[in-house]
Design a protein around this motif. Structure first.
Motif, PDB file in Angstrom:
ATOM      1  N   LEU A  93       0.828  -1.221   0.000  1.00 36.74           N
ATOM      2  CA  LEU A  93       0.000   0.000   0.000  1.00 36.74           C
ATOM      3  C   LEU A  93       0.855   1.261   0.000  1.00 36.74           C
ATOM      4  O   LEU A  93       0.353   2.361  -0.223  1.00 36.74           O
ATOM      5  N   GLY A  94       2.156   1.104   0.295  1.00 35.02           N
ATOM      6  CA  GLY A  94       3.018   2.269   0.459  1.00 35.02           C
ATOM      7  C   GLY A  94       3.593   2.265   1.860  1.00 35.02           C
ATOM      8  O   GLY A  94       3.585   1.238   2.530  1.00 35.02           O
ATOM      9  N   ILE A 145      -2.019   2.232 -11.108  1.00 34.67           N
ATOM     10  CA  ILE A 145      -1.286   1.070 -10.576  1.00 34.67           C
ATOM     11  C   ILE A 145      -1.926  -0.219 -11.105  1.00 34.67           C
ATOM     12  O   ILE A 145      -1.225  -1.150 -11.526  1.00 34.67           O
ATOM     13  N   ALA A 150       3.328   2.340  -5.510  1.00 35.42           N
ATOM     14  CA  ALA A 150       2.578   2.905  -4.385  1.00 35.42           C
ATOM     15  C   ALA A 150       3.324   4.086  -3.775  1.00 35.42           C
ATOM     16  O   ALA A 150       2.728   4.952  -3.148  1.00 35.42           O
ATOM     17  N   HIS A 151       4.656   4.127  -3.987  1.00 32.18           N
ATOM     18  CA  HIS A 151       5.453   5.220  -3.426  1.00 32.18           C
ATOM     19  C   HIS A 151       5.537   6.417  -4.359  1.00 32.18           C
ATOM     20  O   HIS A 151       6.064   7.459  -3.979  1.00 32.18           O
ATOM     21  N   LYS A 155      -4.613   7.324  -9.056  1.00 28.70           N
ATOM     22  CA  LYS A 155      -3.344   6.625  -8.819  1.00 28.70           C
ATOM     23  C   LYS A 155      -3.595   5.114  -8.700  1.00 28.70           C
ATOM     24  O   LYS A 155      -2.853   4.312  -9.280  1.00 28.70           O
ATOM     25  N   ALA A 156      -4.655   4.734  -7.992  1.00 30.69           N
ATOM     26  CA  ALA A 156      -4.996   3.310  -7.859  1.00 30.69           C
ATOM     27  C   ALA A 156      -5.271   2.716  -9.240  1.00 30.69           C
ATOM     28  O   ALA A 156      -4.856   1.588  -9.549  1.00 30.69           O
ATOM     29  N   ARG A 178      -8.563   1.942  -4.241  1.00 27.79           N
ATOM     30  CA  ARG A 178      -8.342   0.716  -4.998  1.00 27.79           C
ATOM     31  C   ARG A 178      -9.082   0.784  -6.330  1.00 27.79           C
ATOM     32  O   ARG A 178     -10.052   1.537  -6.482  1.00 27.79           O
ATOM     33  N   TYR A 223      -3.817  -0.896  -5.487  1.00 25.06           N
ATOM     34  CA  TYR A 223      -4.126  -0.455  -4.123  1.00 25.06           C
ATOM     35  C   TYR A 223      -3.067   0.549  -3.716  1.00 25.06           C
ATOM     36  O   TYR A 223      -1.881   0.349  -3.992  1.00 25.06           O
ATOM     37  N   THR A 224      -3.492   1.610  -3.053  1.00 22.48           N
ATOM     38  CA  THR A 224      -2.503   2.573  -2.547  1.00 22.48           C
ATOM     39  C   THR A 224      -3.063   3.347  -1.363  1.00 22.48           C
ATOM     40  O   THR A 224      -4.275   3.553  -1.267  1.00 22.48           O
TER      41      THR A 224
END
Lengths: 371, 137
Positions: free
Chosen positions: A247-248, B83, B5-6, B79-80, B57, B71-72
């Motif tokens: 998730l980060g 990804i 995710a980063h 962004k999700a 998500r 997922y983030t």
């Protein structure tokens, strides 16, 4: 007869309009951006995330802005927001041992593997107001040194190797994790629920409770075994994916308090522990939490539990500042009907008092006259 | 994939724009929710609930059938979705290598540089103890 009192609507609407203006302040002064709050008031954001129990820097910054810097009001706003979203699941427990450490100090061992790393800290500052910060301050670039690849094991792991400290309690097979956002708190509460409660508890309350143990109200001889702050990775077992997804990263502060011994006829004496963990850089909070966590273990460790910090019902029922402020602040809402009944009762009591005094005076007067 | 995710949504989108993308559709439109973050008692013991985090998500399916999940942390649904798109692309025989090379690898390098810089700044605050020797040795 019940008489409804109406008429507050316009006053309320206008009060909120006035609030919006007062919140904005002098409009010739530039408005604060959420980035400015998040970047320059970062520890306030950390506190609102911890006690609001929601990791989202931007939302916490917005809450602080909306609440005019009243952090408890901001925490309230964040808690209310979290109730609007569905829950996707629970993360894998984070591994604080693998933290990318930005600060890590131990007051028990000078030479810990990985070293004492001060990081960004107020410690050793002189606490003198700095007029140069008032405007246009540009800090010198941070110093750099070769980054170490040495691991930074937890101090409690090092003590644990020689059996000098108790091991952390492990979960039984298939044990569920208590969640006080789902079920109301019952007493006695297990350690998982106590830690959840303390993690979202008011920093000021926990600080006072922790301090009280140091002053002798449930003394447990603490040492700050280790305090670490940095980033940890978060993973979620996503049901649709079927495995753990990254998730980060989040920033956490962890405090391992090392406390005086326990032992028994069958077990060699060893140090005991208290634990603190919170979002962001929250050192005072996690240290207080660890002191109170240890104090609340009095029953489990066979200690006399006479002090407030050792009283689980007292501590856990009063630690939540949203609950506390709700009950205290509701006193300012209209209580006209309640108050009318109190007033009626008081008038009746005074009338009775006056009548009985009059009777007593009359009988005294007769007595005096007779003498 | 963890590297995505980063990254910021804009950074992923900018790198994806350099690739001629195959047809794809949202299998699950981006949505926001919460994940309960867990810690462990003492750092290494039984789990407990620390507090929640906002999470986004999404799921994307390529025209060729690959399904990707995104997922983030945070509330950036786009962004999700990006990804999820990358996750689907890396599974594709035609796009896997190019997404790894043009999207993921540069973002991984960017993250590595950022973390190295932070580690160096942190290292400069490490205490070097020394002993004062008093009197005549």
């Amino acid at each position: 007869m019940y008489v409804a009192v109406k008429g507050g609507e316009r006053a309320i609407e206008n009060a909120h309009r006035l609030l919006a203006n007062v919140r904005r302040g002098d409009q010739s002064v530039p408005e604060l951006s959420l980035d400015q709050i998040s970047e320059q008031l970062g520890l306030a954001v950390d506190r609102v995330m911890s006690e609001g129990s929601l990791y989202d820097r931007e939302l916490a910054a917005l809450a602080i802005k909306q609440a005019r810097g009243d952090l408890i009001e901001a925490i309230f706003l964040v808690r209310a927001f979290r109730a609007t979203l569905p829950r996707f699941g629970a993360s894998e427990p984070v591994n604080t041992g693998a933290m990318r450490v930005q600060r890590r100090v131990s007051s028990t061992f000078k030479d810990i593997p990985g070293g004492q790393i001060l990081g960004p800290t107020f410690d050793y500052t002189h606490r003198l107001l700095d007029p140069s910060l008032a405007e246009g301050f540009v800090p010198e670039a941070p110093a750099v040194a070769e980054a170490s690849t040495a691991p930074t094991p937890r101090v409690t792991d090092i003590l644990g190797r020689d059996g000098l400290i108790e091991t952390s309690p492990q979960a039984g097979d298939g044990a569920s994790v208590g969640d006080l956002t789902r079920e109301p708190l019952n007493f006695p509460a297990d350690r998982d629920l106590r830690l959840q409660n303390l993690a979202r508890g008011d920093e000021g309350f926990l600080l006072a409770m922790g301090y009280s143990t140091q002053r002798g109200y449930g003394r447990n001889h603490p040492f700050a075994g280790e305090i670490r702050f940095g980033e940890v990775e978060v993973e979620l077992i996503a049901e649709d994916v079927g495995f753990a997804v990254p998730l980060g990263a989040i920033e956490l502060t962890e405090c391992q308090m090392v406390n005086q011994f326990k032992g028994s006829a069958t077990e060699a004496p060893c140090f005991t522990r208290g634990y603190g963990l919170a979002f962001g850089q929250s050192e005072r909070k996690t240290m207080s939490m660890a002191l109170v966590d240890r104090a609340l273990r009095a029953r489990e460790l066979g200690e006399e539990a006479l002090a407030p910090a050792q009283d689980e019902e007292f501590v856990l029922s009063h630690s939540d500042n949203v609950q506390a402020t709700g009950f205290v602040e509701h006193l300012k809402l209209p209580h006209y009907v309640d108050f009318q009944s109190e007033l009626g009762l008081l008038r009746k009591l005074r009338r009775e008092f006056a009548e009985s005094t009059a009777v007593a005076n009359a009988s005294n007067a007769m007595k005096e006259a007779a003498e | 994939m963890a590297v995505l995710a980063h990254a910021e949504a804009g950074e992923i989108a900018a790198r994806l724009r350099t690739i001629p993308l195959p047809g794809h559709q949202d299998l699950r439109a981006p949505e926001n929710g919460l994940v309960m973050l867990r810690g462990r008692v003492g750092g290494d013991g039984a789990p407990f609930n620390l507090g929640e985090a906002t999470v986004s998500r999404a799921a994307v399916r390529l025209a060729s059938g690959e399904v990707g999940f995104g997922y983030t942390l945070g509330r950036d649904g786009e962004k999700a979705r990006l990804i999820a798109l990358c996750d689907a692309l890396v599974q594709s025989r035609d796009f896997g290598a190019v997404v790894e090379r043009d999207v993921i690898a540069p973002l991984r390098e960017q993250l590595r540089v950022k973390r190295k810089r932070q580690a160096e700044e942190t290292a400069a605050t490490k205490v070097d103890f020394y002993t004062m020797v008093r009197g005549e040795g």
